[in-house]
Design a protein around this motif. Structure first.
Motif, short mmCIF file in Angstrom:
data_model
loop_
_atom_site.label_atom_id
_atom_site.label_comp_id
_atom_site.label_asym_id
_atom_site.label_seq_id
_atom_site.Cartn_x
_atom_site.Cartn_y
_atom_site.Cartn_z
N ARG A 288 -21.11 -34.68 0.85
CA ARG A 288 -21.13 -34.65 -0.62
C ARG A 288 -21.32 -36.06 -1.15
O ARG A 288 -20.48 -36.93 -0.94
CB ARG A 288 -19.83 -34.07 -1.17
N VAL A 329 -19.89 -28.77 -5.79
CA VAL A 329 -19.62 -29.07 -4.39
C VAL A 329 -20.50 -28.25 -3.46
O VAL A 329 -20.81 -28.66 -2.33
CB VAL A 329 -18.13 -28.87 -4.04
N CYS A 332 -23.74 -30.29 -3.16
CA CYS A 332 -23.52 -31.49 -2.34
C CYS A 332 -24.21 -32.73 -2.91
O CYS A 332 -23.57 -33.76 -3.09
CB CYS A 332 -23.98 -31.29 -0.89
N ALA A 361 -15.81 -35.74 -3.66
CA ALA A 361 -17.01 -36.24 -2.99
C ALA A 361 -16.62 -37.01 -1.73
O ALA A 361 -15.50 -37.53 -1.60
CB ALA A 361 -17.80 -37.13 -3.93
#
Length: 784
Positions: A288, A329, A332, A361
């Motif tokens: 991420r 999320v 990413c 992240a």
């Protein structure tokens, strides 16, 4: 065994927030005032009172931990202390609900740990100015609290399981991470190995590596490779300028892309890699990546207040946040455009969605202020969540000046006077008091100074003026609390400036200077100017698991160690240059002086030097000068003497489009001389490889101006380090020179010329600061 850990506050932030985003003016106490407020409350309790009580518990593999503000065992009362300013009734209901959620979770942990059947929960609201407490209490049973704790954990558990799985998948992928090219560039592998060792040993590394070897990829790859083995929670790639973020994102994209070439990996270590059943080339990267940008650049409704009744992306923000967070999320890759796309798809603010995603992240790319300034987002989150963070700081030669700016402040007498003339009646007296203190200070200072003297270094803080500013800040705060609709931008800015100045005044020491610049009657500027950022930054470096600062110019080591407050265990490495001396011809014109009082007579020989080199080898050159005035004078004479040579110049206040047009002139087949200012936009961070740039003229040592401030700075640095002249003038100047010269050789095939025009370049102590790979430097006119 715990599979996921979370702080109490983070858990409640995740589960208990609802309704609008509301960032209207709220006069919150400073962090230091909050700490002092908590101490005040604890001092009012009995001897058996337990302050900062550590509590933790677990639910189905989710470990929740934190520190309760206080527990009074005699009263069986658990307290959550919140400091505030003004009228408590104005606190938003959803904010108070969040506070209750926190104390209930702590209550559940306390009852489980001490086997209590019941406990009194208390919210203690302390008005920071008056010291008045408002106590709100609830009686709760252990059963009730455990049910609440279970509910919060269950609401978070799906996310926690997802995060646990993500962490495993991320670490498995990183454990098999390979370099995206068949081989490293010359110098890139030693750099990567040094970064890997620094991350593995938890040390701070200063890496001086020449331009053109691929420092961005050469630092990201090893730090990410070390991430699973060192159990790093985050990697933060921090930059000084926007182009650095783009380079980092490009490198991360390359690392995430499947490679068709045979991969190269770092040498094996004694720690075996995590076994993996996943092939990174067979799936998209699970890493991420988040790019943090400034609020004004991310805002979709410039001018609108960050509150539900003014901005549609703030209305219902927390109600829509869970879906937006989940979508983010899953995506990413969250650069500026990607984050905006997700945010607008869910009708939430891109900027504040980014602030939320900084928690989740793996790699955060952003400005250095996100870790190092006094209100740094990433540092605050790392402290609250006990993260292990690996820092990568690009173009770190700029860090000294950037950090000084972070911990400096100034106040304008004119600005205060303008506001005083149209201030509300309630603020007339405190503004008048500040005005009187300004007048008293300027009168005192000018009484013992020459009439023409503008700059005045103060021996001590003007305590009466600072005291009146504190009173004014309190008065403005009270006024805005009672009259929220009167919160004009100008009034708020004055408040924030006054508060910032007063907070720095509280920490005033020999790391800073206090000065007064008087420009005319009623026109003065009072400054608190940090000169030794080490005293503020040392704790920030200590908070990171590992920090790597890299640049083409990071010598001498002691300069950065002393001024940045690097840990004693820090190491300095110089990566051998892949370039050879035969690629770059360096000449020093020792028959030219660019000192201020020699400027007029220097113009003609500089014009001749530019012309001689251009005639010898036509092509594109950059010529750097100490000021626009000097630049314009030389360019005007050059144009008169050589009208057929194409010239173009950097101008004051150039906009981005104008800077791009300037650089676009450097075409592979083109010819001409670009005139620029040393230390400006074209002296570093630009890439003109091959025939786009074949040489540079540098007609200055880049020394900061000789003035009262820099002489005061020199005295302060000399007192602390015994290196006043070097740390104030010579080293900062030569850093700029080497950076500018570094524009010429950008790759292994490049060739070019650098001409340094000033007799001081021939001095041994100056030449010692030139890159070693330059080899023998020719000195011309030394005995003229």
């Amino acid at each position: 065994m715990s599979r996921y850990r979370i702080a109490v506050r983070t858990l409640c932030d995740f589960t208990a927030r609802e309704g609008d985003l509301d960032h209207r003016f709220t006069p919150a106490p400073s962090a230091q005032e909050g700490i002092e407020g908590h101490r005040l409350v604890a001092s009012r309790r009995g001897e058996d009172y337990l302050a900062e009580l550590p509590l933790s518990g677990e639910y189905q593999g989710l470990r929740v931990a934190g520190r309760a503000d206080g527990f009074d065992p005699n009263a069986n009362r658990l307290e959550e202390v919140k400091t505030y300013r003004g009228n408590l009734d104005r606190m938003a209901a959803n904010q108070r609900a969040l506070h209750w959620a926190q104390v209930k979770v702590y209550g559940a942990l306390l009852c489980a740990e001490q086997r209590l059947e019941r406990v009194t929960l208390a919210l203690v609201y302390l008005e920071i100015t008056s010291g008045q407490e408002t106590l709100l209490t609830q009686e709760a049973s252990s059963t009730e609290l455990q049910a609440f704790f279970t509910d919060q954990c269950q609401r978070f558990l799906v996310w926690a399981e997802q995060e646990y799985t993500h962490r495993l998948r991320r670490d498995e992928w990183l454990a098999t991470l390979t370099f995206p090219y068949p081989d490293f560039r010359p110098g890139q592998r030693p750099l990567a190995e040094d970064v890997y060792k620094a991350a593995s040993t938890g040390r701070c590394l200063l890496a001086q590596a020449p331009t053109g070897i691929g420092k961005t990829l050469g630092t990201l790859f090893p730090m990410l490779s070390a991430m699973p083995r060192q159990q790093l929670d985050k990697v933060a790639f921090l930059t000084m300028k926007t182009p650095g973020r783009r380079l980092a994102l490009d490198a991360l994209a390359r690392l995430s892309a499947p490679s068709s070439s045979p991969p190269t990996s770092l040498p094996s270590t004694s720690t075996p890699p995590i076994s993996s059943s996943l092939s990174p080339s067979a799936l998209a990267s699970p890493l991420r990546v988040l790019e943090l940008v400034a609020r004004q650049k991310a805002c979709e409704y410039l001018g609108a207040a960050c509150q539900g009744d003014a901005c549609p992306l703030a209305a219902g923000f927390y109600d829509r946040l869970p879906a937006a967070r989940q979508a983010a999320v899953a995506r990413c890759w969250l650069d500026r455009d990607g984050l905006r796309e997700v945010a607008l798809a869910h009708s939430v603010c891109p900027y504040y969605l980014g602030q939320e995603l900084a928690r989740w992240a793996d790699v955060v790319v952003g400005d250095v202020n996100h870790w190092f300034d006094s209100h740094a987002l990433l540092h605050g989150l790392a402290q609250a969540n006990d993260w292990r963070v690996g820092l990568l700081v690009d173009e770190a030669h700029n860090m000294v000046e950037r950090a000084r700016g972070m911990y400096s402040a100034e106040l304008s007498q004119q600005r205060l006077s303008r506001l005083r003339r149209r201030s509300p009646p309630a603020l007339a007296k405190p503004l008048a008091r500040v005005g009187r203190q300004w007048q008293a200070l300027t009168k005192e200072v000018t009484s013992y100074a020459a009439a023409s003297q503008r700059y005045h270094l103060l021996d001590t803080l003007p305590s009466k003026l600072v005291g009146s500013l504190q009173t004014l800040a309190g008065a403005i705060t009270d006024y805005l609390v009672e009259h929220p609709d009167a919160a004009s931008v100008e009034l708020q800015e004055l408040l924030f400036e006054a508060l910032g100045f007063c907070r720095l005044a509280e920490r005033f020491d020999d790391h800073s200077l206090c000065d007064l610049a008087i420009y005319g009657r009623g026109d003065a500027v009072l400054g608190l100017r940090n000169v030794i950022p080490a005293d503020f930054l040392a704790a920030r470096f200590k908070a990171a698991h590992s920090a790597v600062l890299f640049s083409a110019t990071l010598s001498p080591f002691h300069y950065y160690r002393d001024l940045l407050g690097l840990p004693q265990s820090s190491v300095w490495r110089e990566v051998a240059s892949p370039f050879s001396a035969c690629q770059l011809e360096v000449r020093i014109r020792a028959d030219i002086s660019t000192r201020y009082h020699h400027r007029e007579v220097s113009v003609t020989p500089i014009v001749e030097a530019l012309s001689d080199q251009y005639q010898r080898q036509p092509g594109h050159y950059l010529a750097f000068f100490s000021s626009f005035a000097y630049l314009e004078k030389v360019m005007a004479q050059f144009q008169l003497a050589h009208p057929t040579v194409s010239v173009f110049a950097q101008t004051r206040g150039m906009q981005e489009a104008e800077r791009d047009a300037f650089l676009a002139r450097f075409t592979p087949e083109g010819k001409g001389i670009g005139f620029a200012v040393l230390g400006g936009a074209f002296a570093e961070g630009i890439d003109l490889p091959g025939e786009r740039l074949i040489g540079a003229f540098i007609a200055t040592l880049g020394l900061p101006p000789f003035n009262d401030f820099n002489e005061a700075l020199k005295a302060r640095l000399n007192a602390r380090f015994g290196q006043g002249d070097d740390y104030t003038y010579r080293i900062p100047g030569m850093i700029k020179v080497v950076q500018a010269a570094g524009r010429v050789i950008r790759g292994p095939e490049d060739e070019g010329t650098v001409i340094l025009m000033d007799d001081r370049f021939a001095q041994a102590r100056v030449r010692a600061l030139l890159p070693r790979w330059w080899g023998r430097v020719k000195v011309l006119g030394e005995n003229s």
